[in-house]
Scaffold this active site. Structure first.
Site, PDB file in Angstrom:
ATOM      1  N   HIS A  69       0.841  -1.204   0.000  1.00 38.71           N
ATOM      2  CA  HIS A  69       0.000   0.000   0.000  1.00 38.71           C
ATOM      3  C   HIS A  69       0.868   1.243   0.000  1.00 38.71           C
ATOM      4  O   HIS A  69       1.909   1.295   0.633  1.00 38.71           O
ATOM      5  CB  HIS A  69      -0.947   0.017   1.203  1.00 38.71           C
ATOM      6  N   HIS A  92       0.950   5.160   1.013  1.00 40.24           N
ATOM      7  CA  HIS A  92       0.314   6.191   1.839  1.00 40.24           C
ATOM      8  C   HIS A  92       0.337   7.503   1.063  1.00 40.24           C
ATOM      9  O   HIS A  92       1.356   7.861   0.460  1.00 40.24           O
ATOM     10  CB  HIS A  92       1.112   6.416   3.127  1.00 40.24           C
TER      11      HIS A  92
END
Ligand code: AMP
Ligand code: ZN
Length: 136
Positions: free
Chosen positions: A99, A101
């Site tokens: 992922h 950010h």
């Protein structure tokens, strides 16, 4: 992947607050934001970290990050944004589904994302560059 919280979000088994999605990528709000509007951008197919992301998917990821960034700048009125990714536990990765950010930033918000160190000498700096190059 079973027991992956982000895969469960992709499948709709647990809720998330969506910001943007396409066929292969989902962007949603981080539940514990560094700043309000902090987003996570993930591939819909499980990959553990950046080393498991294909160049094609990385290109799509870049497109989505740009789309969400425009949303932060225009929609939130942000003055900038950080894109950060933690890879492996030693780097602070807590959720083992890759992922990115995205953190909206504002002039004077005072957010300090990481402290900075310094090299002892030019030789030491060269040595670090050489060590990294030896592993490529
Ligand atoms: P990292 O330390 O890079 O693995 O970051 C994982 C991020 O996932 C953290 O910033 C958490 O706040 C966020 N997170 C964990 N669970 C959820 C959730 N259910 N919904 C939204 N964000 C979450
Ligand atoms: Zn997953």
């Amino acid at each position: 992947m079973q027991d992956c919280i982000f895969c469960k979000m992709v499948n709709g088994d647990i809720p998330c607050v969506k910001v943007y999605e396409n066929e292969s990528i989902l962007c949603f709000l981080d539940i514990a934001p560094a700043a309000k509007g902090h987003c996570l951008v993930i591939p819909k197919t499980h990959a553990e970290n950046i080393l498991e992301i294909s160049p094609e998917l990385a290109g799509e990821m870049h497109e989505v990050i740009s789309i969400v960034a425009k949303g932060m700048l225009k929609g939130l009125g942000a003055d900038g944004f950080n894109v950060n990714m933690n890879n492996f536990k030693a780097a602070g990765q807590l959720v083992m589904h890759a992922h990115w950010h995205m953190i909206p930033r504002f002039h004077g918000d005072g957010l300090q994302l990481w402290p900075q160190d310094k090299y002892e000498s030019e030789e030491q700096m060269q040595a670090f560059s050489q060590k990294i190059r030896s592993g490529i």
